[in-house]
Design an enzyme around this catalytic site. Structure first.
Site, short mmCIF file in Angstrom:
data_model
loop_
_atom_site.label_atom_id
_atom_site.label_comp_id
_atom_site.label_asym_id
_atom_site.label_seq_id
_atom_site.Cartn_x
_atom_site.Cartn_y
_atom_site.Cartn_z
N SER A 132 0.86 -1.18 0.00
CA SER A 132 0.00 0.00 0.00
C SER A 132 0.90 1.22 0.00
CB SER A 132 -0.89 0.00 1.25
OG SER A 132 -1.49 1.27 1.46
N TYR A 145 -1.32 -0.43 10.54
CA TYR A 145 -1.40 -0.89 9.14
C TYR A 145 -0.19 -0.41 8.35
CZ TYR A 145 -3.24 -1.42 4.39
OH TYR A 145 -3.42 -1.75 3.07
#
Length: 272
Positions: A132, A145
């Protein structure tokens, strides 16, 4: 015909990737945590209706017995580590158990699959780790995350050195913010309640971010990027997908952390 194992196929990028690869003729082992969930059923229906070479298999990447679950499916040409989720909340609100669970899925899960499958892959094989933009840029209220994706990226960089002598490639696909179910399925820290002092800042940040460049792309772009990474022996290591990912990465790369923070704060109107 390649054989490709894709994790996290119950929804989002994983589901689209499994269908994209199968529709072009790859034999796809699409793994899901819950084989009875709607996404798994959709994959089965589509595969049956279109005659696709796709099988849906139960696999929970957090289970210690994942290696045993892969017996009989080790002779693959490509592995796509896509399974993951987002834990939301300020870092100071995160419990040890919540942090462990985040890393268990997003970091240890891919490592388990690579450890089980890489030794059996033939030269020319490829491992695609779905990261990501958060893996490069620490995202507020998604520190766990971001950290898990940064760890995955560092492991991937090391694996490129370690697996190259065996003819295996490792590629990162790093999407921006797409309209998939991953955000709807994000988990919020138990201590991050609506009356927490940072909750208003959290809501303002995401309202501003979602109103900017984010989430405007078609998630199919990510599935196509994964397929392209498998195909191209000269594929670049980090494939940023989405205009927001490319813009944010350039902004981060070309500025100091201090300047980057100021630019993002100003761009999102959070400094007023």
């Amino acid at each position: 015909m390649r054989t490709v194992l894709v994790t996290g196929c119950g929804s989002g990028f994983g589901l689209l990737t499994a269908l994209t690869l199968a529709r072009r003729g790859d034999r796809v082992i699409a793994t899901v945590r819950d084989p009875h969930a709607e996404g798994a059923q959709r994959l089965r229906r589509t595969a049956a209706d279109e005659g696709l070479p796709l099988q849906v298999t139960r696999l929970d990447v957090t289970e210690p017995g994942v290696t045993e679950a892969l017996e009989g499916t080790r002779a693959i040409d490509a592995l796509v580590n896509n399974a993951g989720y987002i834990l939301r909340g300020p870092v100071v609100t995160l419990s040890d158990d919540e942090l462990r669970a985040q890393f268990e899925t997003n970091v240890l899960g891919p490592v388990r699959l690579i450890r089980a499958l890489a030794p059996h892959m033939t030269p020319g094989g490829v491992i695609v780790n779905v990261s990501s933009i958060a893996g490069s840029v620490g995202v507020p209220f998604e520190g766990a995350y971001s950290a898990s994706k940064a760890a995955l990226e560092s492991l991937s960089a090391a694996l490129r050195f370690e697996l190259r002598p065996y003819g295996l490639r490792v590629v990162l696909v790093a999407p921006g913010n797409y309209s998939t179910s991953i955000r709807g399925r994000s988990r919020q820290a138990a201590a991050f309640t609506r009356d927490h002092r940072d909750h208003e800042a959290y809501e303002r940040f995401w309202a501003a971010f979602d109103g900017s460049l984010a989430g405007r792309g078609d998630p199919q772009e990510v599935a196509d990027a994964i397929a392209g990474a498998i195909d191209d022996p000269e594929a670049v290591y980090r494939r940023l997908v989405g205009t927001d990912a490319q813009f944010i990465y350039r902004l981060w790369h070309d500025n100091s952390q201090e300047d980057f923070e100021r630019l993002v704060t100003d761009a999102l109107g959070l400094g007023r």
